[in-house]
Scaffold this active site. Structure first.
Site, PDB file in Angstrom:
ATOM      1  N   PHE A  45     -19.238 -23.028  -2.678  1.00  0.00           N
ATOM      2  CA  PHE A  45     -18.103 -23.821  -2.212  1.00  0.00           C
ATOM      3  C   PHE A  45     -18.505 -24.513  -0.918  1.00  0.00           C
ATOM      4  CE2 PHE A  45     -13.758 -24.823  -3.036  1.00  0.00           C
ATOM      5  CZ  PHE A  45     -13.317 -25.337  -1.837  1.00  0.00           C
ATOM      6  N   ASP A  87     -18.477 -32.554  -9.257  1.00  0.00           N
ATOM      7  CA  ASP A  87     -18.462 -31.123  -9.572  1.00  0.00           C
ATOM      8  C   ASP A  87     -18.212 -30.971 -11.068  1.00  0.00           C
ATOM      9  OD1 ASP A  87     -18.222 -28.382  -9.615  1.00  0.00           O
ATOM     10  OD2 ASP A  87     -16.864 -28.269  -7.918  1.00  0.00           O
ATOM     11  N   GLU A 106     -18.229 -41.658  -4.163  1.00  0.00           N
ATOM     12  CA  GLU A 106     -17.583 -40.345  -4.242  1.00  0.00           C
ATOM     13  C   GLU A 106     -18.314 -39.363  -3.327  1.00  0.00           C
ATOM     14  OE1 GLU A 106     -15.198 -38.597  -4.392  1.00  0.00           O
ATOM     15  OE2 GLU A 106     -14.708 -38.075  -6.459  1.00  0.00           O
ATOM     16  N   ASP A 107     -17.586 -38.337  -2.896  1.00  0.00           N
ATOM     17  CA  ASP A 107     -18.222 -37.341  -2.035  1.00  0.00           C
ATOM     18  C   ASP A 107     -19.022 -36.324  -2.836  1.00  0.00           C
ATOM     19  OD1 ASP A 107     -15.952 -36.270  -3.169  1.00  0.00           O
ATOM     20  OD2 ASP A 107     -15.204 -35.331  -1.339  1.00  0.00           O
ATOM     21  N   ARG A 164     -12.681 -31.200   6.662  1.00  0.00           N
ATOM     22  CA  ARG A 164     -13.182 -32.539   6.348  1.00  0.00           C
ATOM     23  C   ARG A 164     -13.942 -33.146   7.529  1.00  0.00           C
ATOM     24  NH1 ARG A 164     -10.993 -34.425   1.545  1.00  0.00           N
ATOM     25  NH2 ARG A 164      -8.897 -33.692   0.969  1.00  0.00           N
TER      26      ARG A 164
END
Length: 648
Positions: free
Chosen positions: A620, A571, A567-568, A633
């Site tokens: 963010f 959160d 996963e990136d 991205r």
């Protein structure tokens, strides 16, 4: 072997200048220095004789230029040394380039050398600079006020296109070279311009060097040691400065932006070195352009309490301080274009900043989208509206405040960069009342929705990115590209040890994990299979919606398999928690999770990764797979997005 040759050999070995498989291009002007260098290399057997070639450039500047060229050609022909000769009228070229003769001569000389190297697969350019040149250079740079990196003088080795330029004669003096050339009866010519007091270097050579040598005969050795020690110090500092720039520099075409939030807290020597390194990059390694004064001017800008300032540097480089950013850009400064548009009801106008403004009659319950939408009572204003630049004396009536406030002060309070203020649209009604500066401030004429009143709505829409660089939307580089790759190599080693011989099924979570997964799998040195799932709870916003949807399921069965989820970012954790539970339910033998980023402050469910690249703050973040509204991205680093981008 005499003492002179011993010192040359020792210097070559110490600095790894020549290896047995190198191919050498010796720059020979026809003077004693370069002829002695060629003869030494030809007889020293450091490389095979067939690995040596000669380059001579006839500048057509001196009376004996033709004799020098003939001497070089004859010497090479007698020994079957390959040679390359080119003739350039440097005076005419200098006029064409609008540069000085010395600078032009250097440019054409290195262009010629590098061309010969490229065409003949030669990796080392050998130059005949010596100890006298070293002392002269250091003294000239100190007196001229060059930046401190220049104090180390001429380096034994530096990169050029296609290889390296090396200087094996730096440990020996001019007198020793003349003695060598005389001993071996070399056919050198003396450059008649070397005695002219018109040139700065000649004055140092004929006036200062004899004095210093008389004061202390060991001056050459002392300057050599000074150069080497200073060079070592600066190489260490340069590595630190390079890492500092990687974390705080954003490059966008013709503009480089230095982020100051963290940079300005570093020690002054490191700041100065980083600024010098950046200027060297911008000036294509031409250190002669940069002085100590330039660096100190920039440091003063960084440390000043004034958030907006600018300076002009040589070759049309402008440095602009804008709050916590320092912009470096080449080119002439241009006045911002003036604009003036009338906006009628139901009209839409396009601005040069790729934004649009629309005026409509309110028809239903409307939410005005923060700073980018505004409701107006029709009775308060006169149509058409006007969209224009700011002008001197502009004032706005503020909500909840008596009187009005200067637009200039509003911009300062909002920390709008000075160079951007003239490009911002100011919306007034036809009588001149300022209603709104989109994205900055609304006036007292902003209204709440009313069913009983006739109202207008203005919408300001910005095309995120447009023709501008996405790098400009980044507030701070949080994790550099180099730091990402270093961490990925580390994770790759750990996962190789974990899964060796187990043939795991690696599951990438689309879309954000794709860049991370691509690079990580290259570092896992064992057999594996891969598959993908698209499981989301986000959409186009910045906050998790809480609803998890499977958009694309796995093709492979997980039953009885060791599954590694990539996963990136973790959160809220909802998506990953759902996915882990799902794969366990499908009877996987084991399930482990590796995430590039972990944001604990955003967690809503209890889930922890088995392998974590970086823990990030509650900001963010975008880049390297992470997006906002499907943008960013493809950034090569992880950056913090400016709040005004996602609050629009």
């Amino acid at each position: 072997m005499d003492d002179t040759k011993k010192r040359i050999h020792k210097y070559i070995e110490k600095h790894d200048l020549i290896r047995s498989d190198d191919k050498l291009l010796v720059a020979v002007s026809g003077g004693p220095d370069s002829f002695a260098l060629l003869h030494f290399l030809w007889s020293a057997n450091l490389v095979p004789k067939e690995a040596i070639a000669v380059a001579h450039l006839n500048h057509h500047l001196r009376e004996n230029a033709e004799k020098e060229q003939l001497a070089v050609q004859t010497f090479c022909e007698e020994r079957d040394i390959p040679f390359f000769i080119e003739e350039v009228d440097v005076k005419k070229r200098a006029e064409k380039l609008q540069k000085g003769i010395e600078e032009t001569a250097r440019i054409v000389r290195y262009d010629f050398f590098e061309k010969v190297m490229a065409e003949n697969n030669i990796n080392k350019l050998v130059l005949a600079h010596h100890a006298d040149d070293q002392i002269e250079t250091i003294l000239m740079r100190l007196v001229r006020g060059s930046s401190s990196i220049g104090w180390s003088g001429i380096q034994p080795k530096r990169e050029v296109r296609g290889g390296y330029a090396i200087r094996p004669f730096l440990p020996i003096t001019k007198a020793e070279i003349i003695e060598y050339a005389t001993k071996h009866a070399l056919p050198y010519e003396i450059d008649e311009s070397n005695t002219s007091q018109e040139y700065t270097r000649n004055r140092y050579r004929t006036q200062l060097l004899p004095f210093l040598s008389k004061e202390n005969p060991a001056v050459y050795e002392h300057f050599k040691r000074f150069s080497e020690e200073t060079s070592e110090d600066f190489q260490f500092l340069e590595e630190l400065a390079s890492n500092l720039l990687k974390k705080n520099l954003i490059q966008n075409g013709k503009q480089s932006t230095l982020l100051l939030s963290d940079f300005k807290n570093e020690a002054n020597p490191l700041q100065r070195r980083a600024i010098h390194l950046l200027l060297m990059y911008l000036y294509n390694d031409d250190g002669r352009v940069i002085t100590v004064n330039h660096i100190y001017q920039i440091i003063q800008m960084i440390q000043s309490e004034n958030p907006s300032s600018s300076i002009d540097l040589p070759k049309k480089l402008t440095v602009i301080r804008s709050y916590n950013e320092l912009h470096f850009q080449f080119g002439e400064r241009h006045a911002p274009p003036e604009f003036y548009h009338q906006l009628e009801l139901n009209d839409r106008i396009e601005l040069d900043n790729k934004a649009s403004i629309r005026l409509k009659l309110k028809s239903s319950v409307v939410q005005t989208n923060g700073l980018n939408g505004m409701l107006l009572d029709a009775e308060d204003i006169t149509l058409p509206l006007i969209v224009r630049n700011r002008v001197n004396g502009d004032r706005m009536t503020m909500k909840g405040q008596a009187g009005s406030k200067k637009l200039k002060d509003i911009f300062i309070d909002a920390k709008i960069p000075r160079q951007e203020r003239d490009n911002l649209p100011v919306i007034t009604d036809y009588t001149g009342k300022i209603l709104w500066v989109p994205g900055v401030k609304k006036s007292a004429y902003d209204r709440e929705f009313s069913r009983s009143k006739k109202q207008y709505i203005i919408r300001y829409t910005r095309n995120i990115g447009g023709n501008e660089s996405m790098h400009n939307d980044i507030q701070k580089v949080l994790i550099s590209e180099d730091e990402l790759q270093e961490k990925i190599r580390e994770l790759g080693r750990e996962l190789t040890a974990e899964y060796e011989g187990r043939n795991p099924l690696v599951v990438g979570v689309l879309k954000g994990a794709t860049p991370f997964m691509t690079d990580l799998l290259k570092r896992i040195d064992t057999y594996l299979e891969m598959d993908f799932m698209d499981v989301s709870s986000y959409g186009n916003g910045t906050v998790s919606s809480g609803e998890v949807k499977i958009i694309k399921d796995l093709n492979a069965s997980v039953e009885g398999r060791d599954v590694l989820i990539i996963e990136d970012i973790i959160d809220s954790g909802r998506t990953l928690s759902y996915l882990v539970d799902l794969i366990k339910y499908r009877k996987a033998k084991s399930v482990k999770l590796v995430t590039l980023l972990d944001k604990p402050a955003g967690r809503n469910v209890a889930i922890e990764a088995d392998y974590v690249g970086f823990v990030v703050p509650n900001e963010f973040v975008v880049g390297y797979g992470l997006d906002y509204a499907e943008r960013y991205r493809n950034l090569p680093y992880i950056g913090i997005l400016k709040p005004e981008i996602y609050s629009e």
